[in-house]
Scaffold this active site. Structure first.
Site, PDB file in Angstrom:
ATOM      1  N   ASN A   1       0.884  -1.177   0.000  1.00 21.93           N
ATOM      2  CA  ASN A   1       0.000   0.000   0.000  1.00 21.93           C
ATOM      3  C   ASN A   1       0.914   1.217   0.000  1.00 21.93           C
ATOM      4  O   ASN A   1       1.501   1.552   1.021  1.00 21.93           O
ATOM      5  CB  ASN A   1      -0.903  -0.022   1.241  1.00 21.93           C
ATOM      6  CG  ASN A   1      -1.764   1.240   1.339  1.00 21.93           C
ATOM      7  OD1 ASN A   1      -1.768   2.060   0.420  1.00 21.93           O
ATOM      8  ND2 ASN A   1      -2.485   1.372   2.435  1.00 21.93           N
TER       9      ASN A   1
ATOM     10  N   LYS B   1       0.142   4.211  -0.252  1.00 19.20           N
ATOM     11  CA  LYS B   1      -0.497   5.401   0.343  1.00 19.20           C
ATOM     12  C   LYS B   1      -0.254   6.608  -0.566  1.00 19.20           C
ATOM     13  O   LYS B   1      -0.185   6.438  -1.783  1.00 19.20           O
ATOM     14  CB  LYS B   1      -0.011   5.599   1.784  1.00 19.20           C
ATOM     15  CG  LYS B   1      -0.213   4.309   2.603  1.00 19.20           C
ATOM     16  CD  LYS B   1      -0.089   4.495   4.082  1.00 19.20           C
ATOM     17  CE  LYS B   1      -0.329   3.155   4.783  1.00 19.20           C
ATOM     18  NZ  LYS B   1      -0.293   3.235   6.233  1.00 19.20           N
TER      19      LYS B   1
ATOM     20  N   HIS C   1      -9.687   1.261   4.692  1.00 18.71           N
ATOM     21  CA  HIS C   1      -8.429   1.443   5.429  1.00 18.71           C
ATOM     22  C   HIS C   1      -8.676   2.372   6.620  1.00 18.71           C
ATOM     23  O   HIS C   1      -9.478   3.313   6.522  1.00 18.71           O
ATOM     24  CB  HIS C   1      -7.365   2.027   4.499  1.00 18.71           C
ATOM     25  CG  HIS C   1      -5.991   1.964   5.096  1.00 18.71           C
ATOM     26  ND1 HIS C   1      -5.561   2.864   6.043  1.00 18.71           N
ATOM     27  CD2 HIS C   1      -4.987   1.091   4.927  1.00 18.71           C
ATOM     28  CE1 HIS C   1      -4.326   2.540   6.416  1.00 18.71           C
ATOM     29  NE2 HIS C   1      -3.960   1.459   5.760  1.00 18.71           N
TER      30      HIS C   1
ATOM     31  N   GLU D   1      -7.073   4.737   7.737  1.00 19.66           N
ATOM     32  CA  GLU D   1      -6.831   6.159   7.466  1.00 19.66           C
ATOM     33  C   GLU D   1      -8.046   6.796   6.787  1.00 19.66           C
ATOM     34  O   GLU D   1      -8.329   7.974   6.982  1.00 19.66           O
ATOM     35  CB  GLU D   1      -5.552   6.313   6.618  1.00 19.66           C
ATOM     36  CG  GLU D   1      -4.311   6.038   7.482  1.00 19.66           C
ATOM     37  CD  GLU D   1      -3.118   5.475   6.745  1.00 19.66           C
ATOM     38  OE1 GLU D   1      -3.073   5.520   5.506  1.00 19.66           O
ATOM     39  OE2 GLU D   1      -2.208   4.963   7.441  1.00 19.66           O
TER      40      GLU D   1
ATOM     41  N   GLU E   1      -5.585  -4.870  10.272  1.00 21.44           N
ATOM     42  CA  GLU E   1      -4.574  -3.837  10.483  1.00 21.44           C
ATOM     43  C   GLU E   1      -4.858  -3.132  11.812  1.00 21.44           C
ATOM     44  O   GLU E   1      -5.652  -2.178  11.848  1.00 21.44           O
ATOM     45  CB  GLU E   1      -4.614  -2.813   9.351  1.00 21.44           C
ATOM     46  CG  GLU E   1      -4.320  -3.403   7.982  1.00 21.44           C
ATOM     47  CD  GLU E   1      -3.672  -2.381   7.056  1.00 21.44           C
ATOM     48  OE1 GLU E   1      -2.636  -2.710   6.492  1.00 21.44           O
ATOM     49  OE2 GLU E   1      -4.179  -1.254   6.940  1.00 21.44           O
TER      50      GLU E   1
ATOM     51  N   GLY F   1       2.347   2.269  10.791  1.00 19.05           N
ATOM     52  CA  GLY F   1       3.306   3.358  10.677  1.00 19.05           C
ATOM     53  C   GLY F   1       4.008   3.698  11.976  1.00 19.05           C
ATOM     54  O   GLY F   1       4.692   4.722  12.071  1.00 19.05           O
TER      55      GLY F   1
ATOM     56  N   SER G   1       3.208  -2.273  10.220  1.00 13.81           N
ATOM     57  CA  SER G   1       4.657  -2.377  10.434  1.00 13.81           C
ATOM     58  C   SER G   1       5.218  -3.750  10.084  1.00 13.81           C
ATOM     59  O   SER G   1       6.182  -4.209  10.695  1.00 13.81           O
ATOM     60  CB  SER G   1       5.027  -1.986  11.872  1.00 13.81           C
ATOM     61  OG  SER G   1       4.635  -0.643  12.130  1.00 13.81           O
TER      62      SER G   1
HETATM   63  P1  13P Z   1       2.894   0.322   7.655  1.00 11.58           P
HETATM   64  O1  13P Z   1       3.391  -0.973   7.054  1.00 11.58           O
HETATM   65  O2  13P Z   1       3.647   1.521   7.175  1.00 11.58           O
HETATM   66  O3  13P Z   1       2.744   0.232   9.131  1.00 11.58           O
HETATM   67  O4  13P Z   1       1.411   0.542   7.065  1.00 11.58           O
HETATM   68  C1  13P Z   1       0.507  -0.491   7.149  1.00 11.58           C
HETATM   69  C2  13P Z   1      -0.688  -0.134   6.367  1.00 11.58           C
HETATM   70  O5  13P Z   1      -1.442   0.742   6.749  1.00 11.58           O
HETATM   71  C3  13P Z   1      -0.932  -0.855   5.113  1.00 11.58           C
HETATM   72  O6  13P Z   1      -2.195  -0.593   4.607  1.00 11.58           O
END
Ligand code: 13P
Length: 268
Positions: A12, A14, A110, A112, A181, A187, A223
């Protein structure tokens, strides 16, 4: 992981990238993979990129000498989709448009998007339905916050998030993928331990089995990196990864693919 279910390693990206960086990242994955092994990876490899770059990436995957000369097939996903198929929805992108841009998958729900765009379980379910109607596989994200985990509500929260989707989709629920997740692991560099992740994945697997969708792959995200992927992917109900930060580094992402490939291939 379980060889009876598909294994998916999805990046992803982002809101990261540029035309030049995208091409370099994709070629880097191809090069790193061919340096490791010559067989095709025994898992599905996917990158989920910003909407504006999907067509560029689709064309690059098909034309890049570096990728074509290796055994890796890279599939393409989007990071969000509209609940609607067309019309006066400024700023939205319909599933049919994503499909035309070369996507086979789309992330929905997601954390976010739930956090910054107010997406509810109902919206997420409608997005999954819209994706499936165009033949895109939705990767439905679920996950609890730290406060919810500390209050002992992790399983309740993720089960409710999933139920909204399986209730709407009914028999089509068998065609989705799920990503667990935990919000506190995204992150932050703080990963769920393999045991913590497996506990939630097992609960999600039970819920999917009750919804007659036992074969749905459940990915872990939060992560995941080159160092912890093997231990996470070894868990019986973890069928892949949805990877943020580490998917932007070709060597790291390729090592995660390699860990999944080795586990699927089994001991020699
Ligand atoms: P990270 O791997 O940067 O923690 O992000 C995970 C994520 O949100 C994947 O959709």
């Amino acid at each position: 992981m379980n060889p009876n279910r598909p294994t998916i390693i999805a990046g992803n990206w982002k809101m990261n990238g540029s035309r030049a960086a995208n091409a370099a990242l994709l070629d880097g994955i191809g090069q790193a993979w061919s340096a490791l092994a010559h067989q095709a990876p025994s898992c599905q490899v996917l990158v989920c990129a910003p909407t504006v770059y999907l067509s560029q990436i689709s064309e690059h995957i098909q034309s890049s000498v570096q990728i074509k000369s290796t055994s890796i097939a890279i599939h393409l996903g989007a990071q969000d989709v509209s609940t609607q198929s067309s019309g006066a929805y400024t700023g939205e992108c319909a599933a049919g448009m994503l499909k035309e841009a070369g996507c086979s998958h789309v992330i929905v729900g997601h954390s976010e998007r739930r956090q910054y765009h107010g997406e509810t379980d109902t919206t997420v379910a409608a997005k999954a339905k819209a994706a499936l109607a165009q033949g895109l596989q939705p990767i439905v994200c679920v996950g609890e916050t730290l406060a919810q985990r500390d209050a002992g509500q992790a399983i309740t929260v993720v089960s409710a998030q999933l139920k909204a989707v399986t209730d709407l989709l009914q028999t089509d629920a068998a065609r989705i993928a799920v990503a667990y997740e935990p919000v506190w692991a995204i992150g932050t560099g703080r990963t769920a331990s393999p045991e913590q992740a497996q506990e939630i994945h097992a609960a999600l697997r039970n819920a999917l089995t009750s919804a007659r969708a036992a074969g749905v792959p459940i990915l872990y995200g939060g992560s995941m990196n080159a160092a912890n992927a093997q231990a996470l992917l070894s868990q019986p109900d973890i069928d892949g990864g949805l990877i943020g930060g580490a998917s932007l580094k070709p060597a790291d992402f390729t090592q995660i693919i390699s860990a999944a490939h080795a586990l699927r291939a089994g001991p020699h």
